[in-house]
Design a protein around this motif. Structure first.
Motif, PDB file in Angstrom:
ATOM      1  N   LEU A   5      16.031 -63.669  20.513  1.00  0.00           N
ATOM      2  CA  LEU A   5      15.437 -63.411  19.190  1.00  0.00           C
ATOM      3  C   LEU A   5      16.366 -62.651  18.236  1.00  0.00           C
ATOM      4  O   LEU A   5      16.703 -63.146  17.161  1.00  0.00           O
ATOM      5  CB  LEU A   5      14.113 -62.656  19.341  1.00  0.00           C
ATOM      6  CG  LEU A   5      13.389 -62.373  18.030  1.00  0.00           C
ATOM      7  CD1 LEU A   5      12.822 -63.655  17.435  1.00  0.00           C
ATOM      8  CD2 LEU A   5      12.269 -61.356  18.209  1.00  0.00           C
ATOM      9  N   TYR A  20       7.103 -65.073  31.462  1.00  0.00           N
ATOM     10  CA  TYR A  20       6.720 -64.058  30.482  1.00  0.00           C
ATOM     11  C   TYR A  20       6.879 -62.683  31.124  1.00  0.00           C
ATOM     12  O   TYR A  20       6.766 -62.545  32.350  1.00  0.00           O
ATOM     13  CB  TYR A  20       5.269 -64.271  30.041  1.00  0.00           C
ATOM     14  CG  TYR A  20       5.109 -65.422  29.082  1.00  0.00           C
ATOM     15  CD1 TYR A  20       5.323 -65.243  27.717  1.00  0.00           C
ATOM     16  CD2 TYR A  20       4.782 -66.693  29.539  1.00  0.00           C
ATOM     17  CE1 TYR A  20       5.193 -66.301  26.839  1.00  0.00           C
ATOM     18  CE2 TYR A  20       4.659 -67.770  28.660  1.00  0.00           C
ATOM     19  CZ  TYR A  20       4.862 -67.558  27.309  1.00  0.00           C
ATOM     20  OH  TYR A  20       4.741 -68.605  26.432  1.00  0.00           O
ATOM     21  N   LEU A  78      18.307 -63.537  14.683  1.00  0.00           N
ATOM     22  CA  LEU A  78      17.851 -62.912  13.438  1.00  0.00           C
ATOM     23  C   LEU A  78      18.863 -61.914  12.888  1.00  0.00           C
ATOM     24  O   LEU A  78      19.051 -61.810  11.685  1.00  0.00           O
ATOM     25  CB  LEU A  78      16.510 -62.194  13.661  1.00  0.00           C
ATOM     26  CG  LEU A  78      15.304 -63.070  13.973  1.00  0.00           C
ATOM     27  CD1 LEU A  78      14.085 -62.201  14.246  1.00  0.00           C
ATOM     28  CD2 LEU A  78      15.027 -64.015  12.823  1.00  0.00           C
ATOM     29  N   PRO A  94       5.867 -59.159  24.622  1.00  0.00           N
ATOM     30  CA  PRO A  94       5.026 -59.794  25.641  1.00  0.00           C
ATOM     31  C   PRO A  94       4.733 -61.266  25.354  1.00  0.00           C
ATOM     32  O   PRO A  94       4.431 -62.014  26.262  1.00  0.00           O
ATOM     33  CB  PRO A  94       3.730 -58.968  25.589  1.00  0.00           C
ATOM     34  CG  PRO A  94       3.706 -58.395  24.219  1.00  0.00           C
ATOM     35  CD  PRO A  94       5.139 -58.162  23.837  1.00  0.00           C
ATOM     36  N   HIS A  95       4.830 -61.647  24.072  1.00  0.00           N
ATOM     37  CA  HIS A  95       4.439 -63.014  23.707  1.00  0.00           C
ATOM     38  C   HIS A  95       5.599 -63.995  23.773  1.00  0.00           C
ATOM     39  O   HIS A  95       5.464 -65.134  23.351  1.00  0.00           O
ATOM     40  CB  HIS A  95       3.823 -63.013  22.307  1.00  0.00           C
ATOM     41  CG  HIS A  95       4.728 -62.445  21.250  1.00  0.00           C
ATOM     42  ND1 HIS A  95       5.248 -61.176  21.320  1.00  0.00           N
ATOM     43  CD2 HIS A  95       5.208 -62.980  20.106  1.00  0.00           C
ATOM     44  CE1 HIS A  95       6.000 -60.958  20.253  1.00  0.00           C
ATOM     45  NE2 HIS A  95       6.000 -62.026  19.512  1.00  0.00           N
ATOM     46  N   MET A  96       6.735 -63.534  24.276  1.00  0.00           N
ATOM     47  CA  MET A  96       7.884 -64.439  24.360  1.00  0.00           C
ATOM     48  C   MET A  96       8.387 -64.490  25.793  1.00  0.00           C
ATOM     49  O   MET A  96       8.288 -63.506  26.527  1.00  0.00           O
ATOM     50  CB  MET A  96       9.034 -63.904  23.495  1.00  0.00           C
ATOM     51  CG  MET A  96       8.704 -63.841  22.037  1.00  0.00           C
ATOM     52  SD  MET A  96      10.080 -63.120  21.141  1.00  0.00           S
ATOM     53  CE  MET A  96       9.332 -62.992  19.532  1.00  0.00           C
ATOM     54  N   TYR A 117       0.214 -65.618  27.736  1.00  0.00           N
ATOM     55  CA  TYR A 117       1.260 -64.709  28.181  1.00  0.00           C
ATOM     56  C   TYR A 117       0.736 -63.386  28.723  1.00  0.00           C
ATOM     57  O   TYR A 117       1.491 -62.578  29.234  1.00  0.00           O
ATOM     58  CB  TYR A 117       2.268 -64.451  27.065  1.00  0.00           C
ATOM     59  CG  TYR A 117       1.718 -63.761  25.845  1.00  0.00           C
ATOM     60  CD1 TYR A 117       1.527 -62.387  25.819  1.00  0.00           C
ATOM     61  CD2 TYR A 117       1.412 -64.486  24.697  1.00  0.00           C
ATOM     62  CE1 TYR A 117       1.037 -61.751  24.701  1.00  0.00           C
ATOM     63  CE2 TYR A 117       0.921 -63.859  23.570  1.00  0.00           C
ATOM     64  CZ  TYR A 117       0.738 -62.489  23.588  1.00  0.00           C
ATOM     65  OH  TYR A 117       0.264 -61.872  22.467  1.00  0.00           O
ATOM     66  N   GLN A 177      11.248 -58.886   9.414  1.00  0.00           N
ATOM     67  CA  GLN A 177      11.424 -59.600  10.687  1.00  0.00           C
ATOM     68  C   GLN A 177      10.494 -59.047  11.757  1.00  0.00           C
ATOM     69  O   GLN A 177       9.890 -59.793  12.522  1.00  0.00           O
ATOM     70  CB  GLN A 177      12.882 -59.481  11.167  1.00  0.00           C
ATOM     71  CG  GLN A 177      13.850 -60.306  10.338  1.00  0.00           C
ATOM     72  CD  GLN A 177      15.299 -60.028  10.678  1.00  0.00           C
ATOM     73  OE1 GLN A 177      15.644 -58.987  11.249  1.00  0.00           O
ATOM     74  NE2 GLN A 177      16.168 -60.948  10.323  1.00  0.00           N
ATOM     75  N   VAL A 200       5.030 -60.146  31.591  1.00  0.00           N
ATOM     76  CA  VAL A 200       3.959 -59.643  32.446  1.00  0.00           C
ATOM     77  C   VAL A 200       4.081 -60.174  33.880  1.00  0.00           C
ATOM     78  O   VAL A 200       3.562 -59.591  34.817  1.00  0.00           O
ATOM     79  CB  VAL A 200       2.578 -59.990  31.841  1.00  0.00           C
ATOM     80  CG1 VAL A 200       2.303 -61.475  31.932  1.00  0.00           C
ATOM     81  CG2 VAL A 200       1.466 -59.207  32.503  1.00  0.00           C
ATOM     82  N   PRO A 260       2.223 -62.143  15.503  1.00  0.00           N
ATOM     83  CA  PRO A 260       1.672 -62.901  16.638  1.00  0.00           C
ATOM     84  C   PRO A 260       0.800 -62.048  17.562  1.00  0.00           C
ATOM     85  O   PRO A 260      -0.241 -62.527  18.033  1.00  0.00           O
ATOM     86  CB  PRO A 260       2.911 -63.427  17.377  1.00  0.00           C
ATOM     87  CG  PRO A 260       4.092 -62.819  16.756  1.00  0.00           C
ATOM     88  CD  PRO A 260       3.700 -62.201  15.465  1.00  0.00           C
ATOM     89  N   ILE A 261       1.194 -60.817  17.790  1.00  0.00           N
ATOM     90  CA  ILE A 261       0.429 -59.990  18.727  1.00  0.00           C
ATOM     91  C   ILE A 261      -0.886 -59.540  18.090  1.00  0.00           C
ATOM     92  O   ILE A 261      -1.951 -59.600  18.701  1.00  0.00           O
ATOM     93  CB  ILE A 261       1.273 -58.791  19.203  1.00  0.00           C
ATOM     94  CG1 ILE A 261       2.495 -59.303  19.968  1.00  0.00           C
ATOM     95  CG2 ILE A 261       0.451 -57.872  20.105  1.00  0.00           C
ATOM     96  CD1 ILE A 261       3.477 -58.239  20.364  1.00  0.00           C
ATOM     97  N   TYR A 293       7.792 -61.563  13.402  1.00  0.00           N
ATOM     98  CA  TYR A 293       8.042 -62.060  14.756  1.00  0.00           C
ATOM     99  C   TYR A 293       7.360 -61.238  15.845  1.00  0.00           C
ATOM    100  O   TYR A 293       7.141 -61.731  16.940  1.00  0.00           O
ATOM    101  CB  TYR A 293       9.552 -62.119  15.040  1.00  0.00           C
ATOM    102  CG  TYR A 293      10.252 -63.162  14.223  1.00  0.00           C
ATOM    103  CD1 TYR A 293      10.312 -64.483  14.661  1.00  0.00           C
ATOM    104  CD2 TYR A 293      10.824 -62.834  12.990  1.00  0.00           C
ATOM    105  CE1 TYR A 293      10.937 -65.454  13.894  1.00  0.00           C
ATOM    106  CE2 TYR A 293      11.459 -63.793  12.219  1.00  0.00           C
ATOM    107  CZ  TYR A 293      11.510 -65.110  12.680  1.00  0.00           C
ATOM    108  OH  TYR A 293      12.116 -66.068  11.920  1.00  0.00           O
ATOM    109  N   ILE A 294       7.045 -59.985  15.565  1.00  0.00           N
ATOM    110  CA  ILE A 294       6.452 -59.137  16.602  1.00  0.00           C
ATOM    111  C   ILE A 294       5.001 -58.797  16.247  1.00  0.00           C
ATOM    112  O   ILE A 294       4.065 -59.106  16.969  1.00  0.00           O
ATOM    113  CB  ILE A 294       7.258 -57.824  16.800  1.00  0.00           C
ATOM    114  CG1 ILE A 294       8.761 -58.118  16.948  1.00  0.00           C
ATOM    115  CG2 ILE A 294       6.721 -57.043  17.999  1.00  0.00           C
ATOM    116  CD1 ILE A 294       9.126 -58.982  18.131  1.00  0.00           C
TER     117      ILE A 294
END
Lengths: 233, 248
Positions: free
Chosen positions: B106, B139, B110, B96-98, A226, A140, B141, A148-149, A144-145
């Motif tokens: 999340l 976001y 999960l 950071p991307h969510m 973002y 996971q 940031v 993407p980054i 999910y982390i």
């Protein structure tokens, strides 16, 4: 002068017939290369030496030898072995096209996996710890982390690799493949006008590169939304 | 599981980084509802201690038992323990991307398998509690440090943990943002949450803690009620430390 213009116009049209082949080589070998790269990456970061070591050796071999030499080894070298001629891969390796794809994707996989590894290493460990602390499992956290980054971080370097692959596809012309360069070389052999033909060819590659750059720029922008304080759309 | 036993038991816990011993024979029991503040000079092992509780660091000796489950190399499902133990970090560590809302939803989906609609409801409820529901679609940031840390607290609370660990939650914040985070933590303490906080906010320690622990060089040097801790420090090392942090 008008003669040259007519010749350039005529040969550009002919070379563009090979555009499909060039793009095929690029997209198929990059796609397969990406899959291979992810596998190599997982081996590299597995923390298990018996996975890490083979991946490292593979990457070293493919980064340490010229791609043209790899193409020649696959095209001229492999058919000497009977077991290869008898294998299910023979229909692919019998032809220049198949050999070119194989050489390009094996090569791209090695480079791309190192690019992705750079992205993975650049991900803030604290984020993965936070995910662990929330009870997320390793898969996971990866999905999910990390993914993407790391993808966003890797993208500029990957676009570089992709453009470099575009130009490497021209090497396929050395083993009978009729891509744009292959057609260009045929025309040069017939017309003895290397200057006009190769210059036109160079410009076609530059135009392609322009579109690839713009596309990656657009994707980068989307994935980086973002990271910007303002202007989220 | 076992309501009468301490929720967290640490017995003779040792931790090494190579040759360096980060924790020496740590003995600590934390009961349900108890608030513990840990302080001490940097490098004293405070963070290492609380990171051992949810096994972000693996201890090398002794026993750690969380709610009846011992943390060992053979532990099958460390995530079952981790989802009961919330943690807040010095550097916030929001994804950071969510968006803020996704950050809160999340792990609920999960790990707890909470349906989306329910997870969203829980997330909004905790954002209300940390007083920033209007930031849900931004976001990380785009938020200030104080806001980010409040989101991080809300994110941990969404998992309905039985204990909350705070690892220097205000150390990375500008002074004017420290109070908004401490307010949230104080509210949480009043509601009866079991808390272990590594912090140098002595005002917070005085008003919230049931026990204050002083660590130095990997050891628990002194454990006392806040009153005794501040007014009658026992050991010389604590006296020196107090003098150092209260000089200015």
């Amino acid at each position: 002068m008008t003669e040259s213009v007519a010749l350039i116009f005529d040969s550009v049209l002919k070379m563009l017939v090979g555009l499909g082949m060039t793009l095929q080589l690029l997209i198929i070998s990059s796609g397969l290369g990406l899959i291979l790269a992810v596998i190599l990456l997982l081996m590299r970061i597995s923390g298990k030496w018996y996975l890490n070591l083979p991946a490292q050796i593979y990457i070293y071999i493919f980064r340490g030898t010229p791609i043209l030499v790899q193409i020649f080894i696959i095209y001229y070298g492999l058919p000497q072995f009977e077991f290869i001629r008898d294998s299910i891969f023979w229909p692919i390796l019998r032809e220049g096209y198949g050999c070119a794809i194989v050489a390009l994707f094996l090569n791209s996989g090695a480079y791309t996996s190192e690019i992705l590894r750079g992205g993975v290493l650049a991900v803030d460990q604290g984020l993965l710890e936070a995910a662990s602390a929330l009870g997320m499992s390793k898969p996971q956290r990866f999905l999910y982390i990390l993914t993407p980054i790391a993808t966003r971080i890797s993208l500029p370097a990957y676009s570089n690799e992709f453009i470099s692959m575009l130009k490497s596809t021209s090497l396929a012309s050395t083993i009978t493949v009729a891509d744009m360069t292959g057609i260009g070389r045929t025309i040069v052999a017939q017309t003895f006008a290397p200057y006009e033909i190769f210059l036109s060819l160079a410009i076609i590659y530059m135009i392609l590169t322009f579109f690839i750059q713009r596309s990656f720029g657009w994707i980068e922008n989307r994935l980086s939304r973002y990271t910007k304080k303002l202007g989220i759309s | 599981m076992n309501e009468t036993k301490p929720f967290i038991q640490m017995q003779n816990v040792e931790k090494y980084y190579g040759q360096f011993q980060a924790l020496k024979a740590i003995n600590l029991e934390v009961n349900r509802g108890e608030k513990i503040v840990i302080c001490g000079p940097s490098g004293s092992g405070k963070s290492t201690l609380i990171r051992c509780i949810n096994r972000l660091e693996e201890h090398d000796g002794g026993k750690i038992i969380i709610d009846g489950t011992e943390l060992t190399d053979q532990i099958k499902d460390i995530n079952a323990v981790r989802r009961e133990v919330g943690m807040v970090f010095q550097s916030f560590n929001l994804f950071p991307h969510m968006t803020i809302l996704k950050n809160l939803m999340l792990a609920q989906g999960l790990v707890r398998k909470t349906p989306k609609a329910e997870a969203r409801k829980v997330a909004m409820q905790y954002l209300e509690r940390v007083k920033i529901p209007e930031q849900a679609d931004k976001y990380p940031v785009q938020l200030s440090g104080g806001q980010q840390q409040r989101v991080a607290i809300a994110r941990a609370l969404c998992m309905k943990p039985k204990v909350m660990l705070f690892d220097e939650p205000t150390s990375a914040l500008d002074p004017e943002m420290i109070n908004e985070v401490l307010d949230v933590m104080t509210d949480l303490a009043k509601e009866g949450m079991t808390m272990i906080c590594v912090t140098h906010e002595m005002g917070f320690a005085r008003s919230v803690a049931d026990r204050v622990i002083f660590m130095d060089q990997g050891e628990i040097v002194e454990t006392a009620t806040p009153k005794d801790f501040f007014e009658n420090p026992d050991s010389d090392r604590l006296k020196l430390f107090m003098k150092q942090i209260l000089t200015h």
